[in-house]
Design an enzyme around this catalytic site. Structure first.
Site, mmCIF file in Angstrom:
data_model
loop_
_atom_site.group_PDB
_atom_site.id
_atom_site.type_symbol
_atom_site.label_atom_id
_atom_site.label_comp_id
_atom_site.label_asym_id
_atom_site.label_seq_id
_atom_site.Cartn_x
_atom_site.Cartn_y
_atom_site.Cartn_z
ATOM 1 N N LEU A 123 -2.684 -23.904 66.994
ATOM 2 C CA LEU A 123 -3.583 -23.315 67.316
ATOM 3 C C LEU A 123 -5.007 -23.909 68.334
ATOM 4 C CD1 LEU A 123 -3.033 -19.799 66.248
ATOM 5 C CD2 LEU A 123 -2.088 -19.852 68.020
ATOM 6 N N PRO A 124 -5.868 -23.680 69.555
ATOM 7 C CA PRO A 124 -6.951 -24.623 70.182
ATOM 8 C C PRO A 124 -8.240 -24.635 68.733
ATOM 9 C CG PRO A 124 -6.038 -23.540 71.428
ATOM 10 C CD PRO A 124 -5.382 -22.863 70.333
ATOM 11 N N THR A 162 -6.545 -27.347 64.264
ATOM 12 C CA THR A 162 -7.444 -28.648 64.015
ATOM 13 C C THR A 162 -9.199 -27.592 64.420
ATOM 14 O OG1 THR A 162 -6.923 -31.191 64.147
ATOM 15 C CG2 THR A 162 -9.379 -30.455 64.347
ATOM 16 N N LYS A 245 -9.177 -34.739 58.651
ATOM 17 C CA LYS A 245 -8.712 -35.158 60.184
ATOM 18 C C LYS A 245 -9.793 -35.056 60.686
ATOM 19 C CE LYS A 245 -6.697 -33.429 63.665
ATOM 20 N NZ LYS A 245 -5.680 -34.121 64.543
ATOM 21 N N LYS A 320 -14.191 -31.459 71.612
ATOM 22 C CA LYS A 320 -13.945 -30.098 69.973
ATOM 23 C C LYS A 320 -13.816 -30.283 69.223
ATOM 24 C CE LYS A 320 -10.869 -28.303 68.834
ATOM 25 N NZ LYS A 320 -9.221 -28.260 67.637
#
Length: 335
Positions: A123-124, A162, A245, A320
């Site tokens: 998911l974003p 992320t 990450k 983001k």
């Protein structure tokens, strides 16, 4: 406790259905629980069939046994239907009626979780992940049945999104405190190209052991991730996968910008693009961005520049990630 923040969502509120878009929850559906008869197969759930999720789920379905089922869920019903038709196992000698075998489409995240032993989310943003788990966690999930060792009887939630480590830890606490199962963070690197080729690198954050003390949790998660990637690095406890990450993507953003500016400078000075790239890639300026992801067409086969920047990792998502990295830097005292 802070974990409660991520589970105080009413099922009647908005829930995420893949790709980052939000839509109203569907009406309550009939709940299918697991049979009390032991089974020898695993049911996988997959939420989010976007540019990364679609090929990841495709590779997962290709590498799990035909007896296993994959339940998918996305914002766009046409995407889930296309996935079912394109990726489903074709029955031997069957025509169109054989399409979609081994794949089910779920209406809500809750339905995916109810029917699955292993649930993977792609998911974003943090808010999307929290909303999905807010849809899943308010009520106790039905028990699962399997012939797996007792250490594997817990539902396993693998979030490859992320997001920031703090939000991920809150969600992990909510999952564990509600006895819904085990939660791990496993963000990936490699982009759409890596997702398609199953060459992603996953950065895993989870405790060493299952909650019941039997068996190593990382050892259970790793073979699942290896069906969608080529390398899994256990970075440490919950949230540490995301910490790795964000540090990686912070560096990636800088090298992408620097490569673009260096190539632009050379071209403006009259240099040939091929010769400039050859120089950089055999000199101290060489990096992944210059070799594999060069923004000048004709340098890096498979790079977004070769497709007129169609698809790939968008600027909005990189922005983001940089925002999440800066937030984590402030919270950790790195700045």
């Amino acid at each position: 406790m802070r974990a409660a923040v991520s589970i105080r969502f009413s099922p009647s509120k908005l829930c995420l259905l893949g790709n980052g878009g939000l839509t109203a929850s569907t009406p309550s559906i009939a709940r299918r629980t697991f049979s009390s008869t032991p089974s020898t197969w695993t049911t996988y759930g997959f939420i989010g069939l976007g540019r990364m999720g679609y090929p990841m789920a495709q590779n997962l379905r290709a590498k799990i046994p035909e007896s296993d089922t994959l339940i998918v869920h996305d914002q766009k019903r046409e995407v889930t239907q296309r996935f079912k038709e394109e990726v489903g196992i074709a029955a031997a000698g069957a025509g169109a009626e054989g399409k979609g075998k081994g794949i089910e489409v779920a209406e809500t995240p809750r339905e995916v979780a109810e029917k699955s032993n292993v649930i993977i989310t792609v998911l974003p943003e943090p808010a999307h992940v929290k909303t999905v788990f807010g849809n899943i966690l308010p009520h106790r999930l039905p028990p699962i049945s399997s012939h797996a060792p007792s250490a594997d009887h817990d539902r396993l939630f693998i979030d490859t999104s992320t997001i920031d480590p703090t939000s991920s830890k809150e969600i992990a606490n909510a999952v564990h405190s509600s006895s819904a199962g085990r939660f791990v963070d496993a963000p990936m690197s490699g982009g759409v190209v890596g997702a398609r080729a199953a060459t992603l690198t996953f950065m895993l954050g989870c405790p060493e052991h299952n909650g019941n003390g039997n068996g190593k949790l990382a050892a259970r998660v790793t073979p699942i991730l290896e069906k969608m990637g080529s390398k899994v690095v256990h970075m440490g406890a919950s949230g540490m996968g995301l910490a790795g990450k964000l540090a990686n993507n912070y560096l990636l953003a800088i090298s992408n910008i620097a490569t673009a500016e260096a190539m632009n400078l050379g071209l403006k000075l009259g240099l040939d693009a091929q010769k400039l790239a050859e120089l950089i890639n055999t000199s101290s300026g060489a990096c992944w961005s210059s070799k594999v992801n060069n923004p000048v067409k004709g340098i890096s086969p498979g790079a977004p520049a070769e497709r007129d920047f169609e698809g790939g990792f968008g600027v909005a998502l990189m922005r983001k990630d940089l925002g999440l990295a800066m937030k984590a830097a402030r919270e950790s005292g790195a700045v």
